[in-house]
Design a protein around this motif. Structure first.
Motif, PDB file in Angstrom:
ATOM      1  N   LEU A   1       0.821  -1.083   0.076  1.00  0.00           N
ATOM      2  CA  LEU A   1       0.127   0.013  -0.478  1.00  0.00           C
ATOM      3  C   LEU A   1       1.071   1.111  -0.043  1.00  0.00           C
ATOM      4  CD1 LEU A   1      -3.131   0.568   0.050  1.00  0.00           C
ATOM      5  CD2 LEU A   1      -2.843   1.206   2.651  1.00  0.00           C
ATOM      6  N   HIS A   2       1.863   1.240   0.279  1.00  0.00           N
ATOM      7  CA  HIS A   2       2.852   2.576   0.411  1.00  0.00           C
ATOM      8  C   HIS A   2       3.666   2.694  -0.276  1.00  0.00           C
ATOM      9  CE1 HIS A   2       5.574   4.728   3.318  1.00  0.00           C
ATOM     10  NE2 HIS A   2       6.237   4.466   1.735  1.00  0.00           N
ATOM     11  N   ARG A   3       3.848   1.504  -1.027  1.00  0.00           N
ATOM     12  CA  ARG A   3       5.142   2.094  -2.168  1.00  0.00           C
ATOM     13  C   ARG A   3       3.591   2.340  -3.533  1.00  0.00           C
ATOM     14  NH1 ARG A   3       6.837  -3.303  -4.414  1.00  0.00           N
ATOM     15  NH2 ARG A   3       6.149  -4.206  -2.593  1.00  0.00           N
ATOM     16  N   TRP A   4       2.572   1.695  -3.935  1.00  0.00           N
ATOM     17  CA  TRP A   4       1.613   1.640  -5.004  1.00  0.00           C
ATOM     18  C   TRP A   4       0.830   3.448  -4.330  1.00  0.00           C
ATOM     19  CZ3 TRP A   4       0.468   0.114  -9.682  1.00  0.00           C
ATOM     20  CH2 TRP A   4       0.992  -1.090  -9.594  1.00  0.00           C
ATOM     21  N   VAL A   5       0.485   3.347  -3.546  1.00  0.00           N
ATOM     22  CA  VAL A   5       0.180   5.012  -3.482  1.00  0.00           C
ATOM     23  C   VAL A   5       0.932   5.984  -3.376  1.00  0.00           C
ATOM     24  CG1 VAL A   5      -1.418   6.479  -1.597  1.00  0.00           C
ATOM     25  CG2 VAL A   5      -2.048   3.839  -1.651  1.00  0.00           C
ATOM     26  N   GLY A   6       2.196   5.851  -2.966  1.00  0.00           N
ATOM     27  CA  GLY A   6       3.326   6.337  -3.201  1.00  0.00           C
ATOM     28  C   GLY A   6       3.613   6.773  -4.453  1.00  0.00           C
ATOM     29  N   ALA A   7       3.467   6.247  -5.460  1.00  0.00           N
ATOM     30  CA  ALA A   7       4.032   6.450  -6.652  1.00  0.00           C
ATOM     31  C   ALA A   7       2.722   7.002  -7.350  1.00  0.00           C
ATOM     32  CB  ALA A   7       3.523   4.517  -7.233  1.00  0.00           C
ATOM     33  N   VAL A   8       1.228   6.977  -7.018  1.00  0.00           N
ATOM     34  CA  VAL A   8       0.460   7.769  -7.448  1.00  0.00           C
ATOM     35  C   VAL A   8       0.862   9.017  -6.724  1.00  0.00           C
ATOM     36  CG1 VAL A   8      -2.191   7.742  -8.093  1.00  0.00           C
ATOM     37  CG2 VAL A   8      -1.073   6.044  -8.470  1.00  0.00           C
ATOM     38  N   VAL A   9       0.847   9.239  -5.842  1.00  0.00           N
ATOM     39  CA  VAL A   9       0.649  10.661  -5.027  1.00  0.00           C
ATOM     40  C   VAL A   9       1.997  10.937  -4.450  1.00  0.00           C
ATOM     41  CG1 VAL A   9      -0.447  11.678  -2.884  1.00  0.00           C
ATOM     42  CG2 VAL A   9      -1.964   9.903  -3.819  1.00  0.00           C
ATOM     43  N   GLY A  10       2.784  10.463  -5.123  1.00  0.00           N
ATOM     44  CA  GLY A  10       4.356  11.132  -5.198  1.00  0.00           C
ATOM     45  C   GLY A  10       4.243  12.557  -5.436  1.00  0.00           C
ATOM     46  N   ALA A  11       4.137  12.861  -6.571  1.00  0.00           N
ATOM     47  CA  ALA A  11       3.802  13.763  -7.214  1.00  0.00           C
ATOM     48  C   ALA A  11       3.703  15.128  -6.884  1.00  0.00           C
ATOM     49  CB  ALA A  11       4.113  13.165  -9.055  1.00  0.00           C
ATOM     50  N   LEU A  12       2.483  14.931  -6.299  1.00  0.00           N
ATOM     51  CA  LEU A  12       1.428  15.614  -6.106  1.00  0.00           C
ATOM     52  C   LEU A  12       2.545  16.236  -4.984  1.00  0.00           C
ATOM     53  CD1 LEU A  12      -0.540  17.493  -5.877  1.00  0.00           C
ATOM     54  CD2 LEU A  12      -1.948  15.709  -4.917  1.00  0.00           C
ATOM     55  N   LEU A  13       3.002  15.218  -3.731  1.00  0.00           N
ATOM     56  CA  LEU A  13       3.213  15.380  -2.442  1.00  0.00           C
ATOM     57  C   LEU A  13       4.788  16.474  -2.764  1.00  0.00           C
ATOM     58  CD1 LEU A  13       2.679  12.794  -0.269  1.00  0.00           C
ATOM     59  CD2 LEU A  13       1.844  14.271  -0.193  1.00  0.00           C
ATOM     60  N   ALA A  14       5.238  15.406  -4.265  1.00  0.00           N
ATOM     61  CA  ALA A  14       6.243  16.592  -3.810  1.00  0.00           C
ATOM     62  C   ALA A  14       6.549  18.300  -4.349  1.00  0.00           C
ATOM     63  CB  ALA A  14       6.989  15.792  -5.598  1.00  0.00           C
ATOM     64  N   LEU A  15       5.675  18.222  -5.564  1.00  0.00           N
ATOM     65  CA  LEU A  15       4.926  19.594  -5.922  1.00  0.00           C
ATOM     66  C   LEU A  15       4.610  20.539  -4.623  1.00  0.00           C
ATOM     67  CD1 LEU A  15       4.521  21.562  -8.228  1.00  0.00           C
ATOM     68  CD2 LEU A  15       1.974  20.514  -8.009  1.00  0.00           C
ATOM     69  N   LEU A  16       3.688  20.526  -3.748  1.00  0.00           N
ATOM     70  CA  LEU A  16       4.138  21.029  -2.751  1.00  0.00           C
ATOM     71  C   LEU A  16       4.904  20.759  -1.315  1.00  0.00           C
ATOM     72  CD1 LEU A  16       0.084  18.900  -1.110  1.00  0.00           C
ATOM     73  CD2 LEU A  16       0.626  20.497  -2.493  1.00  0.00           C
ATOM     74  N   GLY A  17       5.688  20.021  -1.605  1.00  0.00           N
ATOM     75  CA  GLY A  17       6.859  19.840  -0.236  1.00  0.00           C
ATOM     76  C   GLY A  17       7.683  21.633  -1.701  1.00  0.00           C
ATOM     77  N   VAL A  18       7.988  21.738  -2.551  1.00  0.00           N
ATOM     78  CA  VAL A  18       9.409  22.506  -3.055  1.00  0.00           C
ATOM     79  C   VAL A  18       7.957  24.275  -3.366  1.00  0.00           C
ATOM     80  CG1 VAL A  18       8.388  21.814  -5.887  1.00  0.00           C
ATOM     81  CG2 VAL A  18      10.667  23.075  -4.980  1.00  0.00           C
ATOM     82  N   THR A  19       7.152  23.660  -3.660  1.00  0.00           N
ATOM     83  CA  THR A  19       6.814  25.212  -3.104  1.00  0.00           C
ATOM     84  C   THR A  19       6.425  26.011  -2.197  1.00  0.00           C
ATOM     85  OG1 THR A  19       4.022  24.170  -3.606  1.00  0.00           O
ATOM     86  CG2 THR A  19       5.215  25.148  -5.282  1.00  0.00           C
ATOM     87  N   GLY A  20       5.990  24.674  -1.083  1.00  0.00           N
ATOM     88  CA  GLY A  20       6.139  25.478   0.842  1.00  0.00           C
ATOM     89  C   GLY A  20       7.376  25.436   0.200  1.00  0.00           C
ATOM     90  N   ALA A  21       8.562  25.359   0.444  1.00  0.00           N
ATOM     91  CA  ALA A  21       9.737  25.507   0.677  1.00  0.00           C
ATOM     92  C   ALA A  21       9.976  26.879   0.395  1.00  0.00           C
ATOM     93  CB  ALA A  21      11.077  24.284   0.626  1.00  0.00           C
ATOM     94  N   LEU A  22       9.496  26.628  -0.876  1.00  0.00           N
ATOM     95  CA  LEU A  22      10.204  28.584  -1.628  1.00  0.00           C
ATOM     96  C   LEU A  22       8.538  29.494  -0.680  1.00  0.00           C
ATOM     97  CD1 LEU A  22       9.885  27.871  -5.521  1.00  0.00           C
ATOM     98  CD2 LEU A  22      11.710  28.265  -3.997  1.00  0.00           C
ATOM     99  N   LEU A  23       7.855  29.315  -0.291  1.00  0.00           N
ATOM    100  CA  LEU A  23       7.143  30.215   0.556  1.00  0.00           C
ATOM    101  C   LEU A  23       7.712  30.218   1.560  1.00  0.00           C
ATOM    102  CD1 LEU A  23       3.638  28.528  -0.587  1.00  0.00           C
ATOM    103  CD2 LEU A  23       4.158  31.305  -1.536  1.00  0.00           C
TER     104      LEU A  23
END
Length: 366
Positions: free
Chosen positions: A7-29
């Motif tokens: 579950l961890h790997r499959w959900v991460g494979a789908v949602v990981g890109a969105l979390l990465a986007l939130l992470g980098v934009t949050g770091a900039l903000l």
């Protein structure tokens, strides 16, 4: 445990890109004020009622209908005016326009916030980011559980030793547990802000939330002059508070709202309000953060912690690290997972090709 890992790997494979986007934009903000490149951005803020009144009087008497004005503060030394048509301007503390825009797309700090908070999708996007945050919390908790079995192989590093699926998995596991406390805090505070039901549930042990009651104003046009009176009244009622934002009525019957920040409040714009009738400029209500209760006091801390508006440089660096770690964990998880799937598929095709190849077809002709 195997099911949790899948579950961890499959959900991460789908949602990981969105979390990465939130992470980098949050770091900039976290550095939003420093990245707002306008003249006088580093000026020290002045809270003189006369000068503030002159600025808002000039704006109210202009050609465009004003929606709100956020006043210069410790992080940014210029006023920000937003107009009803979506345009806006930065003004120095004398009221002179130093930058303006017709759309938020013209200001990186504005569209970056909208991307991080709403994914450019309005209220629906806000819900999506909240759900993504909940999934991120699941990843952190499940990741710690899965890491425990392999704790003897813990080797913290900022980047994988090599860009192979196995090395990425080791890096992902160790970086995740190393940054887990920061990730938990940033994800949890974000979820509690954008999904109010989650925040209310988690803060319910502190008692019910006492939300400010917005009084109804007389249906009258907002005055265009003498708004200095609002700041004089605010200085009398809350002498230690600084004016942070003035909100014009958005519909008939709504009051003018002056938002203030008292010294004990962490939120940059404060949670203390004065409500004025737009026709008479008389006070028709107030909400004092000092009497709002424990629930409201705890909720008020969410944004400053999430956006590193408290704690100085050390906390800014910590929350920047949290955002960058989320970006790394999310993006490399997606890459590693699908790279593994691709490698497996290629290897299967090669085995199948060899199995179907006729015996001796590869030998040399004698």
């Amino acid at each position: 445990m195997r099911l949790l890992s899948l579950l961890h790997r499959w959900v991460g494979a789908v949602v990981g890109a969105l979390l990465a986007l939130l992470g980098v934009t949050g770091a900039l903000l976290v550095w939003r004020d420093a990245l707002t490149f306008v003249p006088h951005a580093s000026d020290r803020p002045a809270q003189d009622p006369v000068s503030l009144g002159q600025v808002v009087d000039a704006l109210a008497g202009g050609e465009k209908q004003v929606d709100r004005v956020t006043f210069a503060g410790d992080g940014l030394g210029v006023h920000q005016a937003i107009f009803a048509d979506g345009s806006g301007a930065y003004l120095d503390q004398t009221g002179r326009v130093v930058a303006q825009w017709a759309s938020s797309w013209e200001r990186p700090e504005l569209w970056l916030f909208d991307l991080h908070h709403r994914l450019f999708l309005g209220d629906f996007g806000e819900t999506v980011t909240g759900i993504a945050g909940l999934i991120g919390l699941f990843f952190v908790v499940s990741g710690i559980i899965l890491w425990w079995r392999m704790r003897s192989r813990f080797r913290p590093r900022l980047w994988p030793v090599k860009m192979t699926p196995g090395a990425i998995v080791h890096h992902h596991r160790d970086l995740g547990v190393l940054t887990a406390p920061l990730l938990l805090l940033s994800l949890l505070t974000g979820v509690m802000m954008v999904l109010p039901a989650v925040g209310e549930f988690l803060l319910s042990p502190l008692g019910p939330e006492q939300r400010p009651r917005v009084p109804t104003a007389l249906i009258a046009p907002a005055p265009t002059r003498d708004l200095e009176k609002l700041f004089v009244v605010a200085a009398t009622r809350f002498p230690d508070a600084e004016p942070r934002r003035l909100q014009w009525p958005r519909s008939p019957g709504k009051p003018i709202v002056l938002r203030l920040r008292q010294s004990f409040e962490w939120t940059p714009n404060g949670r203390t309000y004065l409500y004025f009738d737009p026709g008479t400029l008389e006070v028709i209500g107030e909400a004092d953060a000092a009497t709002a209760g424990l629930h409201a006091s705890a909720r008020e801390k969410l944004y400053p912690l999430h956006a590193a508006k408290v704690g100085g440089l050390a906390w800014k660096l910590a929350m920047t690290a949290s955002g960058l770690a989320l970006a790394l964990l999310g993006s490399l998880a997606v890459y590693g997972f699908w790279r593994t799937r691709w490698n497996t598929r290629v290897a299967r095709q090669k085995r199948l090709s060899r199995a179907l190849q006729p015996q001796g077809s590869s030998g040399s002709v004698q």
